[in-house]
Design a protein around this motif. Structure first.
Motif, PDB file in Angstrom:
ATOM      1  N   GLN B 170       0.833  -1.211   0.000  1.00 59.98           N
ATOM      2  CA  GLN B 170       0.000   0.000   0.000  1.00 59.98           C
ATOM      3  C   GLN B 170       0.864   1.256   0.000  1.00 59.98           C
ATOM      4  O   GLN B 170       1.760   1.395   0.831  1.00 59.98           O
ATOM      5  CB  GLN B 170      -0.901   0.006   1.235  1.00 59.98           C
ATOM      6  CG  GLN B 170      -1.774  -1.247   1.341  1.00 59.98           C
ATOM      7  CD  GLN B 170      -2.642  -1.225   2.582  1.00 59.98           C
ATOM      8  OE1 GLN B 170      -3.834  -0.964   2.499  1.00 59.98           O
ATOM      9  NE2 GLN B 170      -2.055  -1.499   3.740  1.00 59.98           N
ATOM     10  N   LEU B 171       0.543   2.152  -0.899  1.00 63.43           N
ATOM     11  CA  LEU B 171       1.362   3.362  -1.047  1.00 63.43           C
ATOM     12  C   LEU B 171       0.522   4.623  -0.953  1.00 63.43           C
ATOM     13  O   LEU B 171      -0.652   4.639  -1.330  1.00 63.43           O
ATOM     14  CB  LEU B 171       2.087   3.337  -2.398  1.00 63.43           C
ATOM     15  CG  LEU B 171       3.063   2.173  -2.597  1.00 63.43           C
ATOM     16  CD1 LEU B 171       3.572   2.142  -4.039  1.00 63.43           C
ATOM     17  CD2 LEU B 171       4.245   2.273  -1.625  1.00 63.43           C
ATOM     18  N   LEU B 172       1.163   5.671  -0.464  1.00 67.70           N
ATOM     19  CA  LEU B 172       0.602   7.016  -0.513  1.00 67.70           C
ATOM     20  C   LEU B 172       1.489   7.823  -1.456  1.00 67.70           C
ATOM     21  O   LEU B 172       2.723   7.766  -1.336  1.00 67.70           O
ATOM     22  CB  LEU B 172       0.617   7.675   0.874  1.00 67.70           C
ATOM     23  CG  LEU B 172       0.070   6.861   2.058  1.00 67.70           C
ATOM     24  CD1 LEU B 172       0.154   7.683   3.347  1.00 67.70           C
ATOM     25  CD2 LEU B 172      -1.372   6.435   1.811  1.00 67.70           C
ATOM     26  N   VAL B 173       0.898   8.520  -2.372  1.00 65.90           N
ATOM     27  CA  VAL B 173       1.723   9.375  -3.225  1.00 65.90           C
ATOM     28  C   VAL B 173       2.081  10.618  -2.409  1.00 65.90           C
ATOM     29  O   VAL B 173       1.247  11.169  -1.688  1.00 65.90           O
ATOM     30  CB  VAL B 173       1.011   9.711  -4.558  1.00 65.90           C
ATOM     31  CG1 VAL B 173      -0.266  10.481  -4.335  1.00 65.90           C
ATOM     32  CG2 VAL B 173       1.932  10.497  -5.474  1.00 65.90           C
ATOM     33  N   GLU B 174       3.353  10.995  -2.502  1.00 69.75           N
ATOM     34  CA  GLU B 174       3.826  12.104  -1.676  1.00 69.75           C
ATOM     35  C   GLU B 174       3.898  13.393  -2.472  1.00 69.75           C
ATOM     36  O   GLU B 174       4.573  13.465  -3.494  1.00 69.75           O
ATOM     37  CB  GLU B 174       5.219  11.796  -1.094  1.00 69.75           C
ATOM     38  CG  GLU B 174       5.698  12.923  -0.174  1.00 69.75           C
ATOM     39  CD  GLU B 174       7.091  12.716   0.396  1.00 69.75           C
ATOM     40  OE1 GLU B 174       7.850  11.895  -0.155  1.00 69.75           O
ATOM     41  OE2 GLU B 174       7.414  13.384   1.397  1.00 69.75           O
ATOM     42  N   GLY B 175       3.216  14.400  -1.968  1.00 69.02           N
ATOM     43  CA  GLY B 175       3.353  15.738  -2.524  1.00 69.02           C
ATOM     44  C   GLY B 175       4.459  16.481  -1.801  1.00 69.02           C
ATOM     45  O   GLY B 175       4.630  16.317  -0.590  1.00 69.02           O
TER      46      GLY B 175
END
Lengths: 436, 436
Positions: B170-175
């Motif tokens: 599971q990934l979160l895209v990083e801003g």
């Protein structure tokens, strides 16, 4: 001799920084037998490693330096706080080990180090009781602490009198520098402390004079060196005055100074001291063993300028300690962020310097290491991140590995509980524990 | 639930900083039963201690704050790296624990923490293999990492495909922020990463959007706050765009930001986000639990200015962490040197501040603690020494004890492997271990 068996057999698991996830607990001594290689990505990064060959080289260099000078060394153990490295230093002929705090004393006594200089005042009921109990328990424990005030001497004599262990607590009177750290600022104050120690026989014994010149900073190198020389002469003057008044206890007097920057001057000035009695010039460099790629590298260049004859001893000290990290992001063309932060590497003296890079690949090895080239500059460290400015045409990409030279070994060592020793191929051949 | 039994039963001896010399090894859980008191000099100094009451107070405050806001917290575990404190935070209702490196993940998995946000990219063969093996081994392990480049996504999908564990990473895209640390600088880059994750189903799953606003510094407070607000809106914009393109995997979307400075703004801005689907606003403050006496105290004052209604939650956060040291020398009338250095206390944010002093004596106790008064200022720290400028009429003398408030808990915690918990009388009532 130091007993390393407890350390070598102590278990290491994957909670220890640098150890691979999922590691079944193994003895520290087993680390070198796992067949791990840094460049094969057998260990997570960041990882601090010590070059076995540089360590051996530096140890041998200092042995030759001291042999020629006639001085002795009690390397400052606060640098590495690793009994395994202390054993190596004692094998190289070190007279004893220096420490800077009671916890450090406890840690090295645990490993059985017998001769210890505490380059600090011994303060507090608990610390005094511990030292006196150790002196009572072990007749071979040879301990020296500093004193720079009659107030401290009064506290020490009260504790020593209460414990009445049958032998004196050995002290060195500390000379200091106006505006700097601990130590008596003038001869009269130093003599007052020395006389108070003499008056407290047989509970206390004055065994020498100590100072730390490494804190001096002048307007330029020449000015700094002249201040250092004057301070070393002040220490010799204190010793001479103590000798004249017969304040020293019987035996060899210790005349001790020398961090990792000016030990050549210490050796030279103290050799010229004329105390009219037997004395030992005792240096205390802690950083020579791993050296560094920053401030101490420059200090060594200055030492060579002062004493070009050290080149007769063979190639000089080499940096033995480096920290590796992965490129985790190249968010802008001129910037990469790496998996290393101020919890992993020194930042109090200077920021680390990127030295070489490596792209992991099935058949890649040490022959594929490349220098990072100009324009790769660490500009910031957060707790867990390193900011590296790079040229826009830098080859670095996400997943590449970068090695960093460090400045100030003490504050890289204290960020690692286990540090791997590597050969030229970056095979992990052994590991040391630290006790900070 | 966390399994603390291994930690509580782990042995502590006198090599551990803060433990008294000669200590027969005892279990960590026994420390609170030794009857030790700091002011009675039962322990050597320097000593870091945590106030039990301040810890409980801060935990309860954050619980009330989050209850009112509807946001969740995964406190950043890098601050304390103490599973015993993580247990307390989970008991207080934390959604999970955040970590910043693979070693930190290994340490908290060892203690059985089940839901973990790695607020960093997952990089390197060894780290990826470890995470995938943990996910395969334990179906209850709920893990999230960040991604900010297609290069990283390609590496992750290769590793996940090779491991084929039957559920997605599971990934979160990083801003991110131009000029700052990791994270995609613009919407198109972020969407590129998100699309690459979507394309890598079922090996990867996009579960949300993440950013870290705490690094932003404007010309003044208002400017900083306006930059923070814009950045938080940018994160919401990424999330909205991902939702529009149906890039998110099924389930609640995570929208996460928030260090220990602007979590009120995170809660407020994210509450206003309109993602057209269910999402959780997830904050990550690590420092609220112990707070500090320096920069975070000021941040909290600013938070109260932004949101005066937090005063309804009762008295605000209190500093829970302090470090004690002895005066070892007063070499000049206006200066004392203490037994504490940069190995014992934070110095990356600000130098510590002397708060109270105490003169040990047979019947002295906490009632005899005195504020140090104005003009006592830490001006320098060496590895093992603290330089404190004092007024010439300061009462401080050799052997006195001084307490210091710290600035930036993260870098004081990481200098101690065991930290004692104290009550108002400075009785040692328990102890925690850290894993740095």
């Amino acid at each position: 001799m130091i007993d390393l068996s407890g350390i070598e057999s102590s278990l290491v698991d994957d909670r220890v920084k640098g150890m691979p996830g999922g590691l079944t607990p193994i003895a520290l001594s087993e680390i070198g037998r796992q067949g791990w290689n840094l460049l094969r990505e057998d260990l997570p990064l960041p990882l601090a490693v010590i070059s076995a060959s540089a360590l051996a080289h530096n140890g041998a260099w200092m042995r030759r330096f001291l042999c020629r000078s006639g001085a002795a060394i009690a390397p400052h153990g606060k640098t590495t706080m690793s009994p395994q490295l202390f054993q190596r230093q004692l094998d190289d002929g070190a007279w004893g080990i220096t420490i800077g705090s009671v916890q450090q004393l406890q840690a090295i006594r645990h490993a059985g180090v017998q001769r210890v200089v505490m380059a600090n005042q011994l303060i507090g009921k608990r610390a005094m009781r511990y030292v006196l109990a150790e002196l009572a328990r072990d007749p071979d424990f040879d301990f020296y602490a500093l004193a720079d005030s009659e107030a401290n001497v009064a506290q020490l004599v009260a504790a020593a009198r209460e414990a009445s262990i049958g032998r004196p607590l050995q002290l060195l009177v500390e000379g200091g520098i106006l505006g700097a750290r601990t130590g008596a600022r003038d001869l009269e104050t130093a003599l007052g402390v020395a006389r108070a120690i003499k008056a407290a026989e047989p509970y206390l014994a004055l065994r020498g004079v100590e100072g730390y010149e490494g804190i001096l900073r002048g307007a330029d190198t020449a000015d700094t060196e002249s201040r250092v020389a004057r301070f070393l002469d002040f220490l010799a003057e204190i010793a001479l005055a103590c000798a004249r008044e017969a304040l020293f206890a019987p035996g060899t007097v210790l005349l001790s100074a020398g961090g990792s920057t000016f030990y050549d001057m210490v050796v030279e000035r103290f050799r010229a001291a004329d105390l009219k009695r037997r004395f030992l010039a005792l240096t205390r460099s802690g950083c020579y063993l791993t050296h560094d790629s920053g401030s101490y590298r420059e200090c060594f260049a200055t030492l060579r300028r002062r004493h070009p004859e050290v080149d007769d001893l063979g190639p000089g000290l080499e940096p033995a300690l480096e920290v590796w990290a992965y490129v985790q992001s190249r968010p802008e063309p001129g910037k990469v962020i790496l998996t290393m932060g101020r919890r992993d590497v020194s930042f109090d003296s200077r920021l680390p310097e990127a030295e070489r890079w490596f792209r992991p690949a099935p058949r890649a090895s040490a022959k594929d290491l490349r220098p990072v080239g100009p324009g790769h500059v660490v500009v910031n460290l957060n707790d867990q991140h390193c900011w590296l400015d790079i040229p826009v045409d830098s080859p670095l990409q996400v997943g590449d590995m970068v090695s960093f030279g460090i400045s100030h070994p003490c504050t890289t060592f204290d960020k690692w509980q286990v540090i791997c020793i590597v050969n030229e191929s970056y095979d992990i051949i052994s590991a040391i524990r630290t006790f900070f």
